[in-house]
Design a protein around this motif. Sequence first.
Motif, short mmCIF file in Angstrom:
data_model
loop_
_atom_site.label_atom_id
_atom_site.label_comp_id
_atom_site.label_asym_id
_atom_site.label_seq_id
_atom_site.Cartn_x
_atom_site.Cartn_y
_atom_site.Cartn_z
N PHE A 1 13.67 54.70 96.75
CA PHE A 1 14.32 53.58 96.06
C PHE A 1 14.21 53.75 94.55
O PHE A 1 15.18 53.57 93.82
N GLN A 2 13.01 54.11 94.08
CA GLN A 2 12.83 54.31 92.63
C GLN A 2 13.76 55.43 92.14
O GLN A 2 14.38 55.29 91.08
N LEU A 3 13.85 56.51 92.88
CA LEU A 3 14.75 57.60 92.50
C LEU A 3 16.20 57.13 92.44
O LEU A 3 16.94 57.50 91.53
N SER A 4 16.60 56.30 93.40
CA SER A 4 17.99 55.83 93.43
C SER A 4 18.29 54.89 92.27
O SER A 4 19.41 54.81 91.81
N VAL A 5 17.27 54.19 91.79
CA VAL A 5 17.46 53.25 90.67
C VAL A 5 17.33 53.97 89.32
O VAL A 5 18.15 53.78 88.43
N LEU A 6 16.29 54.80 89.20
CA LEU A 6 15.99 55.43 87.91
C LEU A 6 16.71 56.76 87.69
O LEU A 6 16.91 57.16 86.55
N GLY A 7 17.04 57.45 88.77
CA GLY A 7 17.70 58.74 88.65
C GLY A 7 16.75 59.91 88.62
O GLY A 7 17.09 61.00 89.08
N VAL B 1 3.78 44.47 101.42
CA VAL B 1 3.02 45.46 102.18
C VAL B 1 3.01 46.79 101.43
O VAL B 1 2.24 47.69 101.77
N GLY B 2 3.84 46.92 100.41
CA GLY B 2 3.85 48.11 99.57
C GLY B 2 4.44 47.78 98.22
O GLY B 2 5.38 46.99 98.13
N ILE B 3 3.83 48.33 97.17
CA ILE B 3 4.31 48.10 95.80
C ILE B 3 4.33 49.44 95.08
O ILE B 3 3.42 50.26 95.23
N CYS B 4 5.37 49.64 94.29
CA CYS B 4 5.50 50.83 93.46
C CYS B 4 5.85 50.42 92.04
O CYS B 4 6.82 49.69 91.82
N PHE B 5 5.06 50.89 91.09
CA PHE B 5 5.28 50.62 89.67
C PHE B 5 5.49 51.93 88.95
O PHE B 5 4.71 52.87 89.10
N VAL B 6 6.56 52.00 88.16
CA VAL B 6 6.88 53.19 87.37
C VAL B 6 7.15 52.77 85.94
O VAL B 6 7.87 51.79 85.70
N GLY C 1 21.38 52.42 89.68
CA GLY C 1 21.00 51.51 88.61
C GLY C 1 20.20 50.35 89.10
O GLY C 1 20.20 50.01 90.28
N ALA C 2 19.49 49.73 88.18
CA ALA C 2 18.54 48.67 88.53
C ALA C 2 19.22 47.36 88.90
O ALA C 2 18.58 46.46 89.39
N GLY C 3 20.52 47.25 88.69
CA GLY C 3 21.19 46.00 88.97
C GLY C 3 21.49 45.76 90.43
O GLY C 3 21.94 44.70 90.82
N TYR C 4 21.21 46.73 91.28
CA TYR C 4 21.53 46.61 92.69
C TYR C 4 20.30 46.27 93.50
O TYR C 4 19.21 46.73 93.21
N ASN C 5 20.48 45.49 94.53
CA ASN C 5 19.40 45.17 95.45
C ASN C 5 19.63 45.99 96.71
O ASN C 5 20.50 45.68 97.50
N LEU C 6 18.86 47.06 96.88
CA LEU C 6 19.05 47.96 98.00
C LEU C 6 18.13 47.58 99.14
O LEU C 6 17.06 47.02 98.95
N ASP C 7 18.53 47.94 100.33
CA ASP C 7 17.75 47.69 101.52
C ASP C 7 16.80 48.87 101.75
O ASP C 7 17.24 49.97 102.06
N GLN D 1 11.37 45.55 80.79
CA GLN D 1 12.82 45.63 80.74
C GLN D 1 13.31 46.99 80.23
O GLN D 1 14.51 47.27 80.27
N HIS D 2 12.41 47.87 79.76
CA HIS D 2 12.80 49.17 79.21
C HIS D 2 13.38 50.09 80.29
O HIS D 2 12.95 50.03 81.45
N PRO D 3 14.31 50.95 79.91
CA PRO D 3 14.81 51.96 80.85
C PRO D 3 13.65 52.85 81.32
O PRO D 3 12.76 53.17 80.54
N GLY D 4 13.66 53.21 82.58
CA GLY D 4 12.61 54.05 83.12
C GLY D 4 11.41 53.28 83.62
O GLY D 4 10.44 53.87 84.08
#
Length: 167
Positions: A100-106, A67-72, A154-160, A47-50
């Motif tokens: 997607f990660q860039l759009s969520v995390l900045g 089919v693809g997973i990304c963990f940061v 931000g992480a609150g959005y569900n992007l396509d 739940q931590h930022p980043g």
Amino acid sequence: MSISPVNPADWPDIREQCYDFMCRFGNRRLTREGCNTLQKMSFDQVQHPGTSLIATTVRGEHGKMPVGICFVAGFGEDACLIAVHPLYRNRHIGTSLILFQLSVLGRLRCKVAADNYSSLKMCFHAGMQAVSLEKGPTGKHTFVMSGECETPVGAGYNLDLDSYSRR
């Protein structure tokens, strides 16, 4: 889709499935440190930022399958892992996951071995830049890649994710 468990009881199973996917399809290119970070990550830490865990899925006979997973973790400073199933490679899924990660995390940093051409290509296609060169954990030359998004959603959005693969 963003994987953000609401129930702490669900997290161990989700974490194990993602870890198994990374081990199976990471082609022995993922660092042991990064994999250990994912394997030991607690529900509270996720739940931590980043910190973000996302997957792209397809519908199969038995429902959705990743089919693809990304963990940061730590905006990529602590861990940045991307794995794509071999049948779905060369379709810009990895690039879409990074975008997607860039759009969520900045912002995002990751380390890529200089001989890992497909991962370097994926990062460059996502607009990341090589900001330094260092020795990696196995002694190989490793690029430190960095990217930023000026207007993170931000992480609150569900992007396509499909919309990112067309960029």
